[in-house]
Design a protein around this motif. Structure first.
Motif, PDB file in Angstrom:
ATOM      1  N   UNK A  88      35.156  -3.650 -17.204  1.00 35.32           N
ATOM      2  CA  UNK A  88      35.804  -2.776 -18.186  1.00 35.32           C
ATOM      3  C   UNK A  88      34.806  -2.440 -19.292  1.00 35.32           C
ATOM      4  N   UNK A  89      35.095  -1.413 -20.093  1.00 38.35           N
ATOM      5  CA  UNK A  89      34.167  -1.065 -21.176  1.00 38.35           C
ATOM      6  C   UNK A  89      33.963  -2.237 -22.141  1.00 38.35           C
ATOM      7  N   UNK A  90      32.723  -2.383 -22.590  1.00 36.86           N
ATOM      8  CA  UNK A  90      32.382  -3.430 -23.533  1.00 36.86           C
ATOM      9  C   UNK A  90      31.567  -2.841 -24.673  1.00 36.86           C
ATOM     10  N   UNK A  91      31.813  -3.339 -25.863  1.00 37.47           N
ATOM     11  CA  UNK A  91      30.999  -3.009 -27.033  1.00 37.47           C
ATOM     12  C   UNK A  91      30.425  -4.339 -27.520  1.00 37.47           C
ATOM     13  N   UNK A  92      29.104  -4.442 -27.504  1.00 39.82           N
ATOM     14  CA  UNK A  92      28.430  -5.677 -27.890  1.00 39.82           C
ATOM     15  C   UNK A  92      27.629  -5.462 -29.166  1.00 39.82           C
ATOM     16  N   UNK A  93      27.909  -6.283 -30.169  1.00 34.91           N
ATOM     17  CA  UNK A  93      27.161  -6.280 -31.420  1.00 34.91           C
ATOM     18  C   UNK A  93      26.113  -7.381 -31.290  1.00 34.91           C
ATOM     19  N   UNK A  94      24.839  -6.993 -31.232  1.00 33.44           N
ATOM     20  CA  UNK A  94      23.766  -7.950 -30.961  1.00 33.44           C
ATOM     21  C   UNK A  94      23.049  -8.376 -32.235  1.00 33.44           C
ATOM     22  N   UNK A  95      22.714  -9.668 -32.285  1.00 34.45           N
ATOM     23  CA  UNK A  95      22.016 -10.260 -33.425  1.00 34.45           C
ATOM     24  C   UNK A  95      20.836 -11.098 -32.953  1.00 34.45           C
ATOM     25  N   UNK A  96      19.727 -10.984 -33.671  1.00 36.04           N
ATOM     26  CA  UNK A  96      18.593 -11.898 -33.526  1.00 36.04           C
ATOM     27  C   UNK A  96      19.003 -13.147 -34.295  1.00 36.04           C
ATOM     28  N   UNK A  97      18.867 -14.330 -33.677  1.00 36.73           N
ATOM     29  CA  UNK A  97      19.361 -15.549 -34.303  1.00 36.73           C
ATOM     30  C   UNK A  97      18.349 -16.684 -34.191  1.00 36.73           C
ATOM     31  N   UNK A  98      18.154 -17.387 -35.299  1.00 34.98           N
ATOM     32  CA  UNK A  98      17.443 -18.660 -35.300  1.00 34.98           C
ATOM     33  C   UNK A  98      18.516 -19.722 -35.495  1.00 34.98           C
ATOM     34  N   UNK A  99      18.405 -20.827 -34.755  1.00 33.97           N
ATOM     35  CA  UNK A  99      19.455 -21.843 -34.787  1.00 33.97           C
ATOM     36  C   UNK A  99      18.940 -23.199 -35.248  1.00 33.97           C
ATOM     37  N   UNK A 133      18.602  -2.787 -23.435  1.00 35.57           N
ATOM     38  CA  UNK A 133      18.709  -2.482 -24.857  1.00 35.57           C
ATOM     39  C   UNK A 133      18.106  -3.571 -25.755  1.00 35.57           C
ATOM     40  N   UNK A 134      18.564  -4.800 -25.574  1.00 35.37           N
ATOM     41  CA  UNK A 134      18.195  -5.874 -26.496  1.00 35.37           C
ATOM     42  C   UNK A 134      16.746  -6.323 -26.316  1.00 35.37           C
ATOM     43  N   UNK A 135      16.316  -6.565 -25.079  1.00 38.29           N
ATOM     44  CA  UNK A 135      14.932  -7.019 -24.849  1.00 38.29           C
ATOM     45  C   UNK A 135      13.925  -6.013 -25.416  1.00 38.29           C
ATOM     46  N   UNK A 136      14.039  -4.717 -25.107  1.00 37.23           N
ATOM     47  CA  UNK A 136      13.088  -3.765 -25.690  1.00 37.23           C
ATOM     48  C   UNK A 136      13.091  -3.777 -27.224  1.00 37.23           C
ATOM     49  N   UNK A 137      14.261  -3.959 -27.826  1.00 38.17           N
ATOM     50  CA  UNK A 137      14.341  -4.003 -29.289  1.00 38.17           C
ATOM     51  C   UNK A 137      13.679  -5.267 -29.834  1.00 38.17           C
ATOM     52  N   UNK A 143       9.667  -9.933 -32.097  1.00 37.13           N
ATOM     53  CA  UNK A 143      10.312 -11.245 -31.987  1.00 37.13           C
ATOM     54  C   UNK A 143       9.910 -11.991 -30.719  1.00 37.13           C
ATOM     55  N   UNK A 144       9.704 -11.258 -29.608  1.00 38.51           N
ATOM     56  CA  UNK A 144       9.294 -11.887 -28.354  1.00 38.51           C
ATOM     57  C   UNK A 144       8.106 -11.143 -27.776  1.00 38.51           C
ATOM     58  N   UNK A 145       7.419 -11.805 -26.845  1.00 35.31           N
ATOM     59  CA  UNK A 145       6.262 -11.186 -26.148  1.00 35.31           C
ATOM     60  C   UNK A 145       6.750 -10.322 -25.011  1.00 35.31           C
TER      61      UNK A 145
END
Length: 145
Positions: A88-99, A133-137, A143-145
């Motif tokens: 089904x359709x999904x809307x994902x709000x993505x965050x870079x996170x340090x834990x 979307x997220x990996x390229x950003x 943030x990542x190699x």
């Protein structure tokens, strides 16, 4: 605008989730569920509950799935697609996170894996939002190699 303070959008009829791009040593974590039908890895996080902000969801889900606490976060973007498991359709709000804490699979999480932008050459399958979307950003922001 403070995205982390935003709640569910009542005008969107699909699934609304928050996803965490947890980064350590220039790699990001991805998870697989215990009973999932596919071999794809997906972002940590989950559905926004009624009355919950995105940040509250992020904190709750990371505690439930990996037993870690949010130390720092930065909004990456909001993406829409079809949900991998529900179709089904999904809307994902993505965050870079340090834990804080060391991730340990819990709740419905079977396993996790750390990877960078070379994930395809390692034969890893990722959810479409994470892969496209997220990996390229994360790479564009350094943030990542």
């Amino acid at each position: 605008m403070n995205e982390a303070a935003e709640m569910k959008d009542p005008s969107f009829s699909g699934i609304q989730k928050v996803g965490a791009a947890i980064v350590l040593d220039r790699k990001v974590i991805a998870l697989r569920k215990t009973n999932q039908p596919s071999s794809e890895y997906y972002m940590a996080g989950g559905k926004i509950e009624d009355g919950e902000t995105q940040l509250q969801t992020l904190k709750r889900e990371l505690d439930e799935e990996l037993g870690v606490a949010v130390k720092e976060y930065d909004y990456i973007g909001t993406y829409e697609d079809l949900a991998v498991f529900e179709g089904t359709p999904i809307r994902l709000h993505a965050y870079y996170v340090l834990v804080e804490g060391r991730p340990k699979p819990a709740n419905e999480v079977k396993e996790y894996r750390w990877f960078d932008s070379k994930w395809k050459s390692e034969g890893i399958e990722l959810s479409s939002i994470l892969a496209e979307q997220v990996i390229p950003e994360l790479v564009a922001r350094g943030y990542i190699d």
